[in-house]
Design a protein around this motif. Structure first.
Motif, short mmCIF file in Angstrom:
data_model
loop_
_atom_site.label_atom_id
_atom_site.label_comp_id
_atom_site.label_asym_id
_atom_site.label_seq_id
_atom_site.Cartn_x
_atom_site.Cartn_y
_atom_site.Cartn_z
N LYS A 1 13.44 94.25 72.02
CA LYS A 1 12.72 93.30 71.16
C LYS A 1 12.22 92.13 72.01
CE LYS A 1 11.41 91.02 67.45
NZ LYS A 1 10.23 91.41 66.67
N TYR A 2 13.03 91.75 73.00
CA TYR A 2 12.66 90.68 73.92
C TYR A 2 12.85 91.18 75.35
CZ TYR A 2 13.05 87.96 69.67
OH TYR A 2 12.90 87.50 68.39
N SER A 3 12.05 90.65 76.27
CA SER A 3 12.10 91.14 77.64
C SER A 3 13.22 90.52 78.45
CB SER A 3 10.76 90.87 78.34
OG SER A 3 10.51 89.46 78.43
N SER A 4 13.79 89.40 77.98
CA SER A 4 14.86 88.74 78.71
C SER A 4 15.74 87.96 77.76
CB SER A 4 14.29 87.78 79.77
OG SER A 4 13.71 86.64 79.16
N VAL A 5 16.93 87.62 78.21
CA VAL A 5 17.85 86.82 77.41
C VAL A 5 17.24 85.45 77.11
CG1 VAL A 5 20.06 85.61 77.46
CG2 VAL A 5 19.95 88.01 78.14
N HIS A 6 16.61 84.83 78.10
CA HIS A 6 16.05 83.50 77.88
C HIS A 6 14.91 83.53 76.87
CE1 HIS A 6 14.90 79.38 79.84
NE2 HIS A 6 15.35 79.27 78.61
N GLU A 7 14.08 84.55 76.92
CA GLU A 7 13.01 84.69 75.93
C GLU A 7 13.60 84.81 74.53
OE1 GLU A 7 9.55 87.84 74.48
OE2 GLU A 7 10.45 88.07 76.46
N ALA A 8 14.67 85.60 74.39
CA ALA A 8 15.32 85.76 73.10
C ALA A 8 15.95 84.45 72.63
CB ALA A 8 16.38 86.86 73.18
N MET A 9 16.53 83.69 73.56
CA MET A 9 17.10 82.40 73.21
C MET A 9 16.03 81.48 72.62
SD MET A 9 19.43 81.80 76.62
CE MET A 9 19.69 80.05 76.33
N LYS A 10 14.87 81.41 73.25
CA LYS A 10 13.80 80.54 72.76
C LYS A 10 13.32 80.96 71.38
CE LYS A 10 12.03 79.20 77.32
NZ LYS A 10 10.89 79.27 78.28
N ALA A 11 13.35 82.26 71.11
CA ALA A 11 12.87 82.76 69.82
C ALA A 11 13.89 82.61 68.71
CB ALA A 11 12.48 84.24 69.97
N LEU A 12 15.18 82.75 69.03
CA LEU A 12 16.21 82.85 67.98
C LEU A 12 17.08 81.60 67.84
CD1 LEU A 12 17.31 86.56 68.60
CD2 LEU A 12 15.63 85.68 66.98
N ASN A 13 17.12 80.74 68.85
CA ASN A 13 17.85 79.47 68.71
C ASN A 13 17.05 78.51 67.84
OD1 ASN A 13 19.50 78.99 71.98
ND2 ASN A 13 19.62 80.66 70.52
N ALA A 14 17.73 77.69 67.07
CA ALA A 14 17.05 76.67 66.25
C ALA A 14 17.99 75.50 66.02
CB ALA A 14 16.60 77.26 64.90
N ALA A 15 17.43 74.30 66.05
CA ALA A 15 18.24 73.09 65.90
C ALA A 15 18.55 72.81 64.44
CB ALA A 15 17.51 71.89 66.51
N GLY A 16 19.68 72.18 64.22
CA GLY A 16 20.05 71.69 62.90
C GLY A 16 20.07 70.17 62.93
N ARG A 17 21.24 69.59 62.66
CA ARG A 17 21.37 68.13 62.65
C ARG A 17 21.55 67.58 64.06
NH1 ARG A 17 26.34 66.70 59.98
NH2 ARG A 17 25.55 64.56 60.05
N VAL A 18 21.15 66.33 64.25
CA VAL A 18 21.39 65.60 65.49
C VAL A 18 22.28 64.41 65.17
CG1 VAL A 18 20.37 64.36 67.43
CG2 VAL A 18 19.13 66.29 66.41
N ILE A 19 23.42 64.34 65.86
CA ILE A 19 24.39 63.25 65.66
C ILE A 19 24.22 62.26 66.81
CG2 ILE A 19 26.81 62.67 65.28
CD1 ILE A 19 25.57 64.66 63.23
N HIS A 20 23.87 61.02 66.48
CA HIS A 20 23.63 60.01 67.51
C HIS A 20 24.86 59.13 67.70
CE1 HIS A 20 19.32 60.84 67.91
NE2 HIS A 20 19.31 61.03 66.60
N PRO A 21 25.07 58.63 68.91
CA PRO A 21 26.19 57.70 69.14
C PRO A 21 25.95 56.39 68.41
CG PRO A 21 24.82 57.89 71.11
CD PRO A 21 24.33 58.92 70.16
N SER A 22 27.03 55.72 68.09
CA SER A 22 26.94 54.42 67.42
C SER A 22 26.15 53.43 68.27
CB SER A 22 28.35 53.87 67.16
OG SER A 22 28.28 52.54 66.69
N LYS A 23 25.34 52.60 67.60
CA LYS A 23 24.58 51.56 68.30
C LYS A 23 25.36 50.25 68.38
CE LYS A 23 20.08 53.47 66.97
NZ LYS A 23 18.79 53.20 66.27
N ASP A 24 26.55 50.23 67.77
CA ASP A 24 27.37 49.02 67.79
C ASP A 24 27.98 48.84 69.18
OD1 ASP A 24 29.21 47.00 67.44
OD2 ASP A 24 30.06 47.80 65.58
#
Length: 633
Positions: free
Chosen positions: A577-600
């Motif tokens: 389906k994909y020619s390489s592991v990295h190509e598959a990673m780019k296609a199938l990985n997806a971000a969810g939430r981003v947790i930021h450090p406190s600004k205090d």
């Protein structure tokens, strides 16, 4: 897409060629959302995902293209089915047996395979997936050591002589003395292991078996990493993964740097073994037969093995899969987590750095479960004292991998909670409210912060400090003899005191990760973003404390089962389906939430102070160790 195996021209082969009717709820170290660790509880998970149209039909219904990922962890075997967009369609888990006697921790390959079959069958049922729809399979597992004879039957590695117990579990520390002897020889291969082998790696364990279980040693025909054994059990192909051999066996993967893009290198034997190393440490017999017992051929992760799933494996325990389905060369579980999450960056970030080959080099993946693994990659090899690697192409093709780690994180939190006087009462209260112990502890800490009118939650542990090295220090100190320390105990045994101890332990684990990140950056890495997956990443307090303490944003993937996704990616590559592991990673990985450090700024100042204490705790331990050694001479 057909289910028949097709050869891969970009993932070359570098060489010639227990039945349970119920599913198990994972332990608290593996899943934050669980309510207890009862072995009889049911653990089923199904993701809400739309069916993706594929080729053909099954019983008159348009068939989907689905990839199966299998992950064998410390306490369970899990299976997950993913569509062409990387969305989880369904998953299940089945428990596996474990024996613990002091430093010796063992499992059974027979038991594990039965658990795998049960999990796969249940996952297919939950997701309503027919065997014809599964187009590729990938396996991931802990880096445990499997012993089998010429018939593939288990050979005991246990003092008990129990033939079922043929696996030395990754966290087994029986071979500390053997590791020390091996490290004293300063072999050149050790520079690719952070300068020293851990007793959790395979050479010390192999030496222990040879020195202590001579009959077993003479019977073993194959020594295999667990994920390689799973692929072998499924396909009959003895080819080993570049991931397992490089990371845990001292194989020098960069010997194959010229083969990564070759069209066909099937006639090449594995050439990365250092025979002098094996002879120097007393294991020259493993060199015999072109390293037949430990791997005469290796392949990049995702290479299609043999002729795919064998008819015998396909029919095992009503596996519900078709013979011939492509099976990809395996990954260690933490590395599968890296593959399943490392490209899970927000769209704006990925677009900005789409053509930047260095983009991955600014990220570190935390795979947080029983232990935590810290995975970072670079385009050039970086030698970092006390941190495993650099390992070439062991996770992402053509990148050098640096692998830090903490041997007990989820296991340590379980230990701290379960051994506290208030544990039983806390568990009952959590169960009565239908929430997990961790959720109850987190709510207790929030209430305490409000009642005491404190500026921020972390300040509750002003007088409590934890050095989390209860199972030694894997990175960056690489001291398997390190011990855990709790500073600030009183006679208080209340639930509130347990909550404080829990928080201080979470902080101690996060300070350990900060130490690893700082150490890696001081030796050439450029880490400024953290991605987290695994059971502990489902705990919001654990993630926020890590963000605050490290000072980096933490990205959580869209799909929480990143290790299963990483394993499924191997199947997608094997199926072409994909020619390489990295190509598959780019296609199938997806971000969810981003947790930021406190600004205090007060939060940063507070953690900087506690981090200084954290570092001093180990230095004082060394001083105490030296004083006592002198007293006993």
């Amino acid at each position: 897409m057909s289910g028949k195996r097709r050869g891969s021209d970009t993932i070359p082969l570098l060489g010639q060629q227990k039945s349970k009717s119920h599913l198990h709820q994972q332990s608290s170290s593996s899943s934050y959302q669980n309510l207890s660790s009862s072995a009889s509880a049911v653990y089923l998970e199904m993701a809400a995902a739309s069916a993706t149209a594929g080729d053909g039909d099954v019983d008159g219904v348009l068939a989907r293209t689905v990839f199966l990922g299998v992950d064998v962890g410390t306490g369970s075997a899990r299976a997950g089915l993913f569509d062409e967009n990387g969305k989880l369609l369904g998953s299940s888990s089945s428990p596996i047996q474990i024996w613990k006697e002091g430093d010796c921790i063992e499992q059974s390959s027979t038991d594990i395979w039965l658990a795998v079959c049960a999990a796969v069958k249940a996952a297919c049922s939950i997701a309503n997936i027919a065997g014809e729809e599964v187009k590729g399979i990938g396996f991931a597992a802990t880096c445990s050591l499997v012993a089998v004879d010429s018939d593939g039957s288990p050979v005991t590695v246990s003092w008990s002589g129990d033939s079922r117990r043929n696996i030395i579990v990754w966290m087994d520390h029986r071979a500390v003395e053997q590791a020390e002897r091996i490290n004293s020889r300063n072999s050149p291969v050790l520079q690719y292991c952070g300068g020293a082998l851990s007793p959790e790696m395979q050479p010390p364990k192999l030496l222990w078996v040879k020195e202590n279980l001579q009959e077993s040693w003479s019977m073993v025909f194959r020594w295999m990493d667990l994920s390689d054994w799973l692929s072998y059990r499924a396909t009959g192909d003895d080819t080993r993964s570049l991931c397992t051999t490089v990371c845990k066996w001292t194989y020098l993967g960069h010997a194959h740097m010229q083969q990564n893009s070759e069209k066909d290198s099937r006639d090449m034997e594995a050439c990365g073994w250092d025979d002098d190393f094996w002879e120097e440490i007393g294991l020259a017999d493993l060199v015999e037969g072109h390293h037949a017992k430990i791997g005469r051929s290796v392949a990049f992760p995702g290479h299609a093995l043999g002729s795919g799933l064998t008819p015998t494996a396909a029919k095992a325990r009503k596996f519900c899969l078709l013979a011939g389905i492509p099976v990809g060369t395996s990954l260690i579980d933490a590395h599968a987590g890296g593959v399943g999450v490392m490209e899970s960056v927000p769209v704006s970030d990925s677009e900005a750095k789409e053509d930047d080959v260095e983009a991955l080099c600014h990220r570190m993946v935390l795979v947080c479960g029983t232990s935590t693994c810290h995975m970072a990659v670079s385009k050039s090899k970086l030698f970092i004292p006390g941190v495993w690697g650099p390992f070439w192409s062991a996770m992402v093709p053509e990148y050098w991998l640096t692998e830090g780690g903490q041997s007990a994180t989820g296991a340590l939190l379980d230990h701290v909670i379960e051994n506290h006087v208030a544990s039983a009462l806390l568990a009952n209260r959590a169960a009565s409210r239908n929430i997990s112990i961790f959720e109850l502890l987190n709510k207790t800490l929030e209430t305490m912060t409000l009642d005491l009118k404190l500026p921020f939650l972390a300040s509750l542990t002003e007088e409590t400090h934890v050095l989390p090295d209860f199972h030694g220090n894997r990175s960056p100190i690489a001291d398997p003899k390190a011990k855990g320390i709790v500073c600030g105990l009183t006679l208080d045994t209340s639930e509130k005191q347990l909550a404080l101890l829990y928080l201080a332990t979470v902080e101690g684990i996060a300070y350990g990760t900060r130490h690893i990140v700082e150490h890696c950056n001081a030796h050439g890495h450029k880490i400024d973003t953290i991605l987290a997956c695994g059971g502990l990443a489902k705990n919001p307090l654990f993630v926020q404390e890590h963000a605050d303490i490290i000072g980096c944003p933490i990205i959580l993937p869209r799909e929480s089962e990143s290790v299963l996704l990483g394993a499924a990616i191997l199947g997608s590559v094997a199926a072409r389906k994909y020619s390489s592991v990295h190509e598959a990673m780019k296609a199938l990985n997806a971000a969810g939430r981003v947790i930021h450090p406190s600004k205090d700024p007060k939060v940063k100042k507070y953690h900087d102070a506690k981090y200084r204490i954290f570092r001093e705790l180990y230095e004082r331990q060394l001083s105490h160790r030296s004083l006592m050694a002198q007293a006993l001479t």
